[in-house]
Design a protein around this motif. Structure first.
Motif, mmCIF file in Angstrom:
data_model
loop_
_atom_site.group_PDB
_atom_site.id
_atom_site.type_symbol
_atom_site.label_atom_id
_atom_site.label_comp_id
_atom_site.label_asym_id
_atom_site.label_seq_id
_atom_site.Cartn_x
_atom_site.Cartn_y
_atom_site.Cartn_z
ATOM 1 N N ASN A 155 0.832 -1.197 0.000
ATOM 2 C CA ASN A 155 0.000 0.000 0.000
ATOM 3 C C ASN A 155 0.879 1.264 0.000
ATOM 4 O O ASN A 155 0.631 2.216 -0.768
ATOM 5 N N GLU A 156 1.910 1.277 0.839
ATOM 6 C CA GLU A 156 2.809 2.435 0.912
ATOM 7 C C GLU A 156 3.580 2.602 -0.396
ATOM 8 O O GLU A 156 3.788 3.732 -0.866
ATOM 9 N N ARG A 157 3.996 1.499 -0.969
ATOM 10 C CA ARG A 157 4.740 1.580 -2.232
ATOM 11 C C ARG A 157 3.855 2.140 -3.348
ATOM 12 O O ARG A 157 4.316 2.933 -4.178
ATOM 13 N N ALA A 158 2.604 1.750 -3.378
ATOM 14 C CA ALA A 158 1.685 2.249 -4.404
ATOM 15 C C ALA A 158 1.463 3.747 -4.261
ATOM 16 O O ALA A 158 1.432 4.482 -5.255
ATOM 17 N N MET A 159 1.316 4.226 -3.019
ATOM 18 C CA MET A 159 1.070 5.655 -2.805
ATOM 19 C C MET A 159 2.319 6.494 -3.068
ATOM 20 O O MET A 159 2.222 7.700 -3.299
ATOM 21 N N GLN A 160 3.497 5.878 -3.029
ATOM 22 C CA GLN A 160 4.733 6.592 -3.333
ATOM 23 C C GLN A 160 5.066 6.560 -4.825
ATOM 24 O O GLN A 160 6.009 7.212 -5.259
ATOM 25 N N SER A 161 4.286 5.817 -5.586
ATOM 26 C CA SER A 161 4.520 5.711 -7.025
ATOM 27 C C SER A 161 3.803 6.844 -7.756
ATOM 28 O O SER A 161 3.302 7.795 -7.144
ATOM 29 N N ASP A 162 3.729 6.735 -9.084
ATOM 30 C CA ASP A 162 3.045 7.738 -9.895
ATOM 31 C C ASP A 162 1.537 7.522 -9.956
ATOM 32 O O ASP A 162 0.833 8.325 -10.586
ATOM 33 N N LEU A 163 1.032 6.469 -9.345
ATOM 34 C CA LEU A 163 -0.400 6.178 -9.420
ATOM 35 C C LEU A 163 -1.276 7.322 -8.903
ATOM 36 O O LEU A 163 -2.255 7.697 -9.567
ATOM 37 N N PRO A 164 -0.989 7.911 -7.720
ATOM 38 C CA PRO A 164 -1.839 9.018 -7.259
ATOM 39 C C PRO A 164 -1.854 10.201 -8.224
ATOM 40 O O PRO A 164 -2.913 10.802 -8.468
ATOM 41 N N LYS A 165 -0.692 10.540 -8.785
ATOM 42 C CA LYS A 165 -0.624 11.660 -9.731
ATOM 43 C C LYS A 165 -1.422 11.354 -10.982
ATOM 44 O O LYS A 165 -2.175 12.207 -11.494
ATOM 45 N N ILE A 166 -1.285 10.148 -11.494
ATOM 46 C CA ILE A 166 -2.030 9.751 -12.688
ATOM 47 C C ILE A 166 -3.529 9.786 -12.417
ATOM 48 O O ILE A 166 -4.323 10.288 -13.231
ATOM 49 N N ALA A 167 -3.931 9.250 -11.256
ATOM 50 C CA ALA A 167 -5.354 9.253 -10.908
ATOM 51 C C ALA A 167 -5.889 10.670 -10.782
ATOM 52 O O ALA A 167 -7.011 10.971 -11.221
ATOM 53 N N ASN A 168 -5.115 11.563 -10.190
ATOM 54 C CA ASN A 168 -5.532 12.950 -10.013
ATOM 55 C C ASN A 168 -5.721 13.647 -11.362
ATOM 56 O O ASN A 168 -6.719 14.350 -11.593
ATOM 57 N N ASN A 169 -4.769 13.454 -12.268
ATOM 58 C CA ASN A 169 -4.897 14.040 -13.600
ATOM 59 C C ASN A 169 -6.104 13.482 -14.346
ATOM 60 O O ASN A 169 -6.832 14.218 -15.022
ATOM 61 N N GLN A 170 -6.311 12.193 -14.206
ATOM 62 C CA GLN A 170 -7.419 11.537 -14.897
ATOM 63 C C GLN A 170 -8.771 12.085 -14.441
ATOM 64 O O GLN A 170 -9.639 12.400 -15.254
ATOM 65 N N ILE A 171 -8.956 12.190 -13.127
ATOM 66 C CA ILE A 171 -10.259 12.609 -12.614
ATOM 67 C C ILE A 171 -10.543 14.063 -12.948
ATOM 68 O O ILE A 171 -11.678 14.433 -13.281
ATOM 69 N N GLN A 172 -9.530 14.907 -12.886
ATOM 70 C CA GLN A 172 -9.741 16.326 -13.190
ATOM 71 C C GLN A 172 -10.122 16.523 -14.652
ATOM 72 O O GLN A 172 -11.074 17.257 -14.962
ATOM 73 N N TYR A 173 -9.414 15.884 -15.534
ATOM 74 C CA TYR A 173 -9.701 16.058 -16.957
ATOM 75 C C TYR A 173 -11.034 15.398 -17.324
ATOM 76 O O TYR A 173 -11.772 15.902 -18.185
#
Length: 221
Positions: A155-173
């Motif tokens: 879980n910690e490794r996933a949150m330190q990856s690019d996944l949160p940034k990608i998800a944030n960009n996806q939802i905003q657009y």
């Protein structure tokens, strides 16, 4: 023969029959395995969670526990676990705070937007090189602890990856496109709005480049 002698012979014969049956069953490779499962439903909840990105991770997790016998001799136990996980990252829309439009204005104003979070982790564990100590053996609680720690590390490794940034960009657009298709204007909090403007500019630049490539005008010069 009296009653007790007959009863004894019957019991001996029955015991011999069971032993013979077990021997024949082992030789034939037949095993009698019973499995029971009970499904317990605790509760059902209504949620509005949207997955925006997924990632696949692999990790080798080493577990070691040192235990001293009579406070003098080490009696370690250890195990190596290979963990493979599919992690889904997204948003809980129940945490979004909207502002009600005034005077019929077609403007969607979001006052507060939640941070991306891990919505689920689908994990596969394989244990290798399990070494128990002389007295320091593995218990069911040990295996549960190992799996919990490995899942937390993933879980910690996933949150330190690019996944949160990608998800944030996806939802905003995605929200911007949805609002635009309905003739609405989207307004996010200041930091998110700047990020959205950058995404829109990048998307427009990519669109122009794609049209130039398709028309061949980029190669005419």
């Amino acid at each position: 023969m009296d009653f007790f002698t007959v009863l004894l012979l019957i019991l001996v014969g029955a015991g011999g029959g069971v032993a013979l049956a077990n021997t024949l069953r082992k030789r034939a490779g037949i095993t009698d395995i019973q499995r029971d499962s009970v499904l317990l439903l605790e509760r059902i909840e209504k949620v509005f969670k949207v997955v925006m990105a997924e990632g696949y991770f692999s990790e080798i997790y080493n577990y070691q526990d040192q235990k001293k016998i009579l406070y003098l001799l080490n009696d370690p136990k250890k195990a190596m676990i290979i963990v493979k996980s599919k992690v889904l990252v997204g948003f809980d829309f129940a945490k979004i705070r909207f502002q009600t439009p005034v005077n019929g204005e077609k403007k969607l104003i979001i006052e507060s937007f939640p941070e991306p979070e891990v919505l689920s982790i689908d994990t596969d564990y394989k244990f290798y090189d399990i070494q128990a100590g002389i007295l320091n053996h593995f218990s069911g609680a040990d295996y549960t602890q190992i799996l919990d720690e490995a899942k937390q590390a993933m879980n910690e490794r996933a949150m330190q990856s690019d996944l949160p940034k990608i998800a944030n960009n996806q939802i905003q657009y995605m929200m911007y496109q949805l609002a635009s298709s309905m003739g609405w204007q989207l307004q996010l909090p200041e930091a998110d709005q700047k990020q959205l403007e950058a995404l829109k500019a990048q998307a427009e630049a990519d669109s122009r480049l794609s049209k130039q490539l398709n028309s061949g005008s980029i190669f005419e010069k």
